[in-house]
Enzyme design. Structure first.
Site, PDB file in Angstrom:
ATOM      1  N   ASP A 177     -12.357   8.568   9.498  1.00 19.61           N
ATOM      2  CA  ASP A 177     -11.031   9.057   9.144  1.00 19.61           C
ATOM      3  C   ASP A 177     -10.790   8.863   7.653  1.00 19.61           C
ATOM      4  OD1 ASP A 177     -11.134   6.345   9.653  1.00 19.61           O
ATOM      5  OD2 ASP A 177      -9.545   6.355  11.143  1.00 19.61           O
TER       6      ASP A 177
ATOM      7  N   GLU B 256      -3.447   8.266  10.751  1.00 19.55           N
ATOM      8  CA  GLU B 256      -2.269   7.410  10.618  1.00 19.55           C
ATOM      9  C   GLU B 256      -0.946   8.163  10.821  1.00 19.55           C
ATOM     10  OE1 GLU B 256      -2.511   4.316  10.432  1.00 19.55           O
ATOM     11  OE2 GLU B 256      -4.332   3.741   9.352  1.00 19.55           O
TER      12      GLU B 256
END
Length: 451
Positions: A109, A179
């Site tokens: 990520d 996130e």
């Protein structure tokens, strides 16, 4: 030959025997490990260290990782990977075909967090950036995603340079927005990421952990991360004067009873050996001290480690909220409303594949790398949006990021280790990144076995 000329040979032999005893590796496996370590360490000194510092100093927020995505695409393309960008927003995949065999995906990520960095590092972030909603925020890699994408490039380089050691197709995935309230993994999946080069046979990912000694590897055979559900409860009331509560139904009191009763779910409805969390993080009600209002709002986070527990918790929350409303005398058309406003599934490692990864680590890396770890919290991950439907056997593992001395100091009552998402969160990058590459490469080669 004089006796002293034997000394270096004797010392080297003793060292080899001692190292073999410690790691449990055969001489050939130890030689292979030393060669792998030397190459990855050299790559860190020559390229990966500077790349990490670049990513750390230049973080970007969820779904606006334009420069990070471009750098990832450039790095992979330079290594010979077929690159596709703009998947699910800013997502990137790089694919390297290398003969017959399975298709294996490794994900990292990319996004940072809206946190102002206070580490004092020479390469600390000073970035300000607008979110996708237009709010200007400070940005920091406060969760270690800079480690993940740097290690992905290190993995890409090693696998490209050693095609004689594996066979199959390697897919590297740089994912946006882990996130954010809207999942980047889900966005890539919905954008047809598997339709480009096919659905992977296996999938891997890792997260650097502040709770594990830097450089150590751990892969659970069960849940790596918990399911996370965001729940809103709207609690109606019947307004009245604060001096005449008998003329209304106070939503503050009803909501308070709901908050307290929700805590009985984990305590009295789950098995004592089954983890679960029901936390009410927000309670909003009222505008004036002498007015009984018309409503209250509760915002919850709910955590679980299995589908069965997840459904039990969600069902119990609705049952309790609605029936406390009934008990308070609210009419049937004004009962509390429970809404699921977001969430991620359990990140459940495939047990057979996890055993395979652990066996490869044990056989090739030995005890110097592999550790054990008990999760203390119930954090969540959006990785399963890529692997759950349709099911792809996957392993999400952990790589330690905190020096042992810092962990020992904290355990002895000294300075606590900064947690993820903290403005002083700090990873020891070299052991974390090099072990991330070594652990990933070893796992990939076990799935892409050229024999």
């Amino acid at each position: 030959m004089r006796p002293e000329s034997f000394k270096p040979w004797i010392q080297r032999s003793v060292c080899i025997v001692f190292c073999l005893a410690l790691t449990g590796l055969t001489p050939q496996l130890l030689a292979d490990l030393e060669a792998l370590e030397a190459e990855v360490q050299a790559d860190y000194e020559q390229r990966l260290g500077a790349l990490f510092e670049h990513f750390h100093a230049n973080p970007e927020l969820s779904f606006v990782e334009f420069k990070t995505a471009a750098r990832m695409a450039d790095e992979m393309q330079a290594l010979g990977y077929e690159v596709t960008s703009g998947i699910g927003g800013t997502g990137v995949i790089g694919v390297l075909e290398n003969g017959p065999g399975p298709l294996v995906m490794m994900r990292a990520d990319m996004d940072g967090l809206p946190v102002r960095e206070e580490t004092g590092l020479p390469y600390a972030s000073r970035v300000m950036q607008e979110t996708v909603e237009g709010d200007l925020m400070p940005v920091m890699h406060a969760c270690g995603h800079d480690v993940h994408i740097t290690a992905l490039i290190g993995t890409a380089r090693y696998m490209a340079n050693h095609r004689d050691e594996w066979s199959g197709t390697l897919m590297l995935l740089a994912q946006p927005a882990e996130e954010w309230k809207t999942s980047g993994a889900k966005a890539m999946k919905d954008d047809g990421v598997w339709e480009i080069h096919g659905r992977p046979d296996y999938a891997l990912a890792f997260h650097v952990s502040a709770d594990i000694e830097a450089g150590k590897l751990y892969a659970s055979e069960g849940a790596a991360y918990s399911a996370v559900d965001s729940i809103d409860i709207e609690v109606p009331g019947i307004g009245a004067h604060g001096a005449s509560p008998h003329r209304g139904i106070d939503p503050v009191v009803v909501a308070s009873q709901i908050v307290v009763s929700l805590q009985t779910i984990v305590a009295r409805e789950l098995s004592p050996r089954e983890p679960g969390v029901v936390t009410v993080g927000v309670f909003k009600a009222g505008n004036k001290r002498n007015v009984i209002g018309e409503s209250a709002t509760l915002e919850l986070t709910v955590r679980s480690d299995s589908k069965a527990t997840r459904q039990k918790l969600l069902g119990a929350i609705e049952r309790i909220a609605v029936n406390i409303g009934r008990a308070a005398g609210l009419p049937e058309d004004r009962l509390p409303v429970v809404s699921l406003v977001g969430g991620v599934p359990v990140t459940a490692n495939d047990p057979e594949l996890a055993r395979r990864v652990n066996a490869a680590w044990d056989a090739s890396l030995g005890s110097d790398y592999v550790t054990t770890y008990d999760r203390e919290g119930m954090g969540g991950e959006d990785f399963p949006f890529l692997t759950e439907d349709p099911y792809i056997p996957s392993v999400y593992f952990s790589v330690g990021g905190t020096p042992r001395t810092a962990i020992e100091e904290a355990n002895n009552g000294g300075r606590p280790v900064p947690s993820h998402h903290s403005p002083i969160f700090q990873i020891d990058p070299k052991p974390a990144i090099t072990s991330g590459v070594i652990g990933t490469v070893t796992a990939l080669k076990a799935m892409l076995d050229a024999r």
